[in-house]
Design an enzyme around this catalytic site. Structure first.
Site: not given
Ligand code: DOR
Ligand code: ZN
Length: 335
Positions: A12, A14, A16, A94, A131, A165, A237, A241, A253
């Site tokens: 899992h 990300h 970007r 997803k 999710h 998660h 996960d 950011h 988040a």
């Molecule tokens: O903390 C998180 N960030 N939880 C998520 O489900 C998405 C993820 C994000 O894409 O930033």
């Molecule tokens: Zn995620």
């Protein structure tokens, strides 16, 4: 003594899009044999053409690193033709409840309207990654969602459903009820509770969805993971950011853990006296549950301490400034 891991997988992740890939892809590709790539881009990845373009963009940054991006589509109602055309190119689809987290506005708002797509996925053996949170009180969201999992797992008993998660003792228990349920667990949810996020000064770097829960929940996760639960796989996960989106009013988040995931997992498994269970958590369980065979990539960790940098690019990582006892020493790929 070194630790040798065969084909570690992050189930899992990300990464970007755009310039951010330059930072994120090599960091994961240097440590892992593959990762399941989340589709919640600014415009959700909800067509095969888009997905193939996105995969190509990722592959550009990991050429020669023997890293496989396992792609996922963003859940919406798909036709049989779309699913049949996509199935060889994706690991799963997803599902986000609408608006539940970062870039999930296009998610599902009516669970009674998705039955047909779920039946098709079951028939075509396409896993459903979820999710699992309601929009109830923040600490109860995952537990409240368990009834949705129950209902899905009952009605689609041949559909492989992955509770992404998980953070609660309740979710761990649910795994025992259904053979078609799996779960991913993150590094940070094994390490922190809500106290770490907001018990002292507020920590934007630790704010994520689902939020970290109680000490009891964390103990249940640890017990299951360190005990070698066969339905649980590692999914970081890791969700980067940039600083201006974390240190502001309306903090995004996401915990950026990819660069520290393997070394810290080694550390916490060692502390728990169960390093022999790490291989299952980091790869074997995922291969068995998803029926995948990643390419051979041996990753060797050595007991060389290092200090985690405050930033990678513009993103503050999990454990920034702290010292980790293990480091990734080398990776060897099969010819
Ligand atoms: O903390 C998180 N960030 N939880 C998520 O489900 C998405 C993820 C994000 O894409 O930033
Ligand atoms: Zn995620």
């Amino acid at each position: 003594m070194d630790i040798t891991l065969e084909s570690p997988l992050d189930m899992h992740l990300h990464l970007r899009e755009g310039d951010m890939l330059d930072l994120t892809v090599p960091l994961s590709a240097d440590h892992f044999a593959g990762a399941v790539i989340m589709p919640n881009l600014v415009v959700p990845v909800d067509s095969l053409d888009y997905l193939l373009n996105y995969r190509q963009a990722i592959e550009f940054y990991c050429t020669g690193k023997n890293f496989r991006p396992y792609m996922t589509l963003f859940f919406k109602n798909y036709s049989r033709q779309e699913l049949e055309e996509s199935r060889e190119q994706i690991l799963g689809i997803k599902l986000y409840p609408a608006g539940i987290t970062t870039q999930s506005e296009a998610g599902v708002s009516d669970f009674s309207a998705i039955e047909e797509t779920l039946s098709l996925m079951q028939e075509l053996k396409i896993p459903l990654l979820v999710h699992g949170e309601t929009n109830g009180f923040v600490l109860d969201r995952e537990s409240e969602f368990l009834d949705v999992y129950r209902s899905l797992a009952n009605r689609f008993s041949e559909l492989h459903i992955i509770m992404e998660h998980i953070t609660t003792a309740d979710a761990v228990e649910l795994l025992d009820e259904f053979a078609n349920l799996s779960a991913t667990v993150t590094l940070h949810h094994l390490m922190i509770t809500l106290d770490d996020v907001l018990g002292d000064l507020l920590r934007p770097d630790l704010f994520c969805k689902p939020v970290a829960k109680t000490p009891r929940d964390r103990s249940a996760l640890r017990e299951a993971v360190f005990g070698g639960h066969p339905q649980i796989m590692f999914g970081s996960d890791s969700a980067p950011h940039p600083r201006h989106k974390k240190e502001c009013i309306g903090c995004a988040a996401g915990v950026f853990s990819a660069p520290v995931a393997l070394p810290l997992l080694a550390q916490i498994f060692e502390d728990a006296g169960c390093l022999d269970r790490l291989q299952d958590f980091i790869s074997t369980n995922a291969c068995r549950r998803y029926r995948i065979t990643p390419s051979e990539k041996t990753v060797v960790l050595s007991p060389t301490a290092w200090q985690v940098p405050d930033y990678y690019g513009d993103v503050s990582p999990f454990f920034a400034g702290q010292t980790i006892r293990w480091s990734v020493n080398s990776t060897i790929s099969a010819k």
